[in-house]
Design a protein around this motif. Structure first.
Motif, PDB file in Angstrom:
ATOM      1  N   TRP A   1       5.295  13.389   3.830  1.00 25.70           N
ATOM      2  CA  TRP A   1       5.993  13.153   5.544  1.00 25.70           C
ATOM      3  C   TRP A   1       7.054  12.815   5.985  1.00 25.70           C
ATOM      4  O   TRP A   1       8.807  12.451   6.109  1.00 25.70           O
ATOM      5  N   ARG A   2       7.638  11.602   4.399  1.00 24.86           N
ATOM      6  CA  ARG A   2       9.145  10.585   3.979  1.00 24.86           C
ATOM      7  C   ARG A   2      10.338  11.706   4.369  1.00 24.86           C
ATOM      8  O   ARG A   2      11.439  11.219   4.016  1.00 24.86           O
TER       9      ARG A   2
ATOM     10  N   ILE B   1      -8.301  17.815  12.366  1.00 21.30           N
ATOM     11  CA  ILE B   1      -7.100  17.322  12.825  1.00 21.30           C
ATOM     12  C   ILE B   1      -5.272  18.769  12.029  1.00 21.30           C
ATOM     13  O   ILE B   1      -5.079  18.601  13.369  1.00 21.30           O
ATOM     14  N   LEU B   2      -5.286  18.785  11.703  1.00 19.47           N
ATOM     15  CA  LEU B   2      -4.301  19.311  11.372  1.00 19.47           C
ATOM     16  C   LEU B   2      -4.769  21.419  12.032  1.00 19.47           C
ATOM     17  O   LEU B   2      -3.708  22.191  12.260  1.00 19.47           O
TER      18      LEU B   2
ATOM     19  N   LEU C   1       0.921  -1.204   0.253  1.00 18.62           N
ATOM     20  CA  LEU C   1      -0.033   0.253   0.447  1.00 18.62           C
ATOM     21  C   LEU C   1       0.772   1.164   0.218  1.00 18.62           C
ATOM     22  O   LEU C   1       1.314   1.360   0.640  1.00 18.62           O
ATOM     23  N   PHE C   2       1.045   1.832  -0.960  1.00 19.65           N
ATOM     24  CA  PHE C   2       1.349   3.304  -1.211  1.00 19.65           C
ATOM     25  C   PHE C   2       0.712   4.223  -0.510  1.00 19.65           C
ATOM     26  O   PHE C   2      -0.340   4.909  -0.737  1.00 19.65           O
ATOM     27  N   LEU C   3       1.158   5.228   0.651  1.00 16.76           N
ATOM     28  CA  LEU C   3       0.539   5.548   1.556  1.00 16.76           C
ATOM     29  C   LEU C   3       0.816   7.178   1.374  1.00 16.76           C
ATOM     30  O   LEU C   3       1.788   7.464   2.037  1.00 16.76           O
ATOM     31  N   ASP C   4       0.098   7.392   1.528  1.00 15.77           N
ATOM     32  CA  ASP C   4       0.067   9.606   1.694  1.00 15.77           C
ATOM     33  C   ASP C   4      -0.227   9.494   3.628  1.00 15.77           C
ATOM     34  O   ASP C   4      -1.070   8.711   3.649  1.00 15.77           O
ATOM     35  N   ILE C   5      -0.629  10.954   3.275  1.00 15.90           N
ATOM     36  CA  ILE C   5      -0.558  10.745   5.292  1.00 15.90           C
ATOM     37  C   ILE C   5      -1.924  12.617   5.491  1.00 15.90           C
ATOM     38  O   ILE C   5      -2.772  11.929   5.157  1.00 15.90           O
ATOM     39  N   ASP C   6      -1.027  14.039   4.595  1.00 13.89           N
ATOM     40  CA  ASP C   6      -2.621  14.587   4.747  1.00 13.89           C
ATOM     41  C   ASP C   6      -3.159  14.462   3.558  1.00 13.89           C
ATOM     42  O   ASP C   6      -2.806  13.972   2.643  1.00 13.89           O
ATOM     43  N   GLY C   7      -4.170  14.734   4.355  1.00 12.62           N
ATOM     44  CA  GLY C   7      -6.024  13.531   3.430  1.00 12.62           C
ATOM     45  C   GLY C   7      -6.127  12.793   3.981  1.00 12.62           C
ATOM     46  O   GLY C   7      -7.103  12.509   2.527  1.00 12.62           O
ATOM     47  N   VAL C   8      -5.788  11.869   4.563  1.00 14.95           N
ATOM     48  CA  VAL C   8      -5.247  10.507   4.193  1.00 14.95           C
ATOM     49  C   VAL C   8      -5.628  10.147   5.290  1.00 14.95           C
ATOM     50  O   VAL C   8      -6.316   9.679   6.134  1.00 14.95           O
ATOM     51  N   LEU C   9      -4.724  10.284   6.403  1.00 11.69           N
ATOM     52  CA  LEU C   9      -4.365   9.876   7.564  1.00 11.69           C
ATOM     53  C   LEU C   9      -5.247  10.933   8.508  1.00 11.69           C
ATOM     54  O   LEU C   9      -4.925  10.771   9.545  1.00 11.69           O
TER      55      LEU C   9
ATOM     56  N   ASP D   1      -4.393   7.951  -1.458  1.00 10.02           N
ATOM     57  CA  ASP D   1      -3.587   9.321  -1.570  1.00 10.02           C
ATOM     58  C   ASP D   1      -5.280  10.226  -1.365  1.00 10.02           C
ATOM     59  O   ASP D   1      -6.135   9.926  -2.659  1.00 10.02           O
ATOM     60  N   ASP D   2      -4.782  11.697  -1.600  1.00  7.18           N
ATOM     61  CA  ASP D   2      -5.691  12.788  -2.211  1.00  7.18           C
ATOM     62  C   ASP D   2      -5.578  13.482  -3.001  1.00  7.18           C
ATOM     63  O   ASP D   2      -6.590  13.699  -3.392  1.00  7.18           O
TER      64      ASP D   2
END
Length: 140
Positions: A51-52, A18-19, A5-13, A104-105
């Motif tokens: 984020w990486r 929250i931000l 699973l290729f994972l984005d953070i902002d807009g996903v987690l 991803d978003d």
């Protein structure tokens, strides 16, 4: 075959709420949905998020992913000024034996990978409905 699973953070987690509260943050409900995907499919994580690239964000996301039992097996390379899909393509060229989904978003992450792309909306992040679609796609 390994599931990835290729994972984005902002807009996903996370999402704007929250931000706004936390600056950098991970939503517990979003993380719970990701855990469900991992638990039900056995997918490994490759970070494709920006984020990486920064130490101060990696020290947030890596422990959060480890806390749900996620196995982070890598990160996509940084191809400045190219769409995220190009970074994913480079990773796949070096790791061809996998069944993958992209979460991803941003629609530029899915360019050329439309069948493997699961797009969230920034205002909501990962929802149970999207998690269900990924689980069905990757298989149990």
């Amino acid at each position: 075959m390994q599931k990835v699973l290729f994972l984005d953070i902002d807009g996903v987690l996370n999402n704007p709420e929250i931000l706004e509260k936390n600056g950098l943050g991970i939503g517990p409900d979003h993380l719970s949905e990701l855990k469900r995907i991992i638990d039900e499919t056995g997918a490994k994580i490759v970070l494709s998020s920006t984020w990486r690239l920064m130490h101060h964000t990696r020290v947030i996301i890596i422990p959060a992913l480890q806390s749900i039992g996620a196995d982070v097996i890598g990160m996509t390379p940084n191809h400045k000024n190219l769409p995220r899909s190009e970074e994913i393509l480079t990773w796949l060229e070096n790791n061809p034996e996998c069944h993958f989904a992209i979460l991803d978003d941003d629609d530029n992450a899915g360019l050329g990978f439309e069948g493997n792309f699961f797009q969230t909306e920034f205002q909501f992040g990962l929802t149970p409905q999207i998690a269900n679609r990924i689980i069905d796609f990757l298989g149990k």
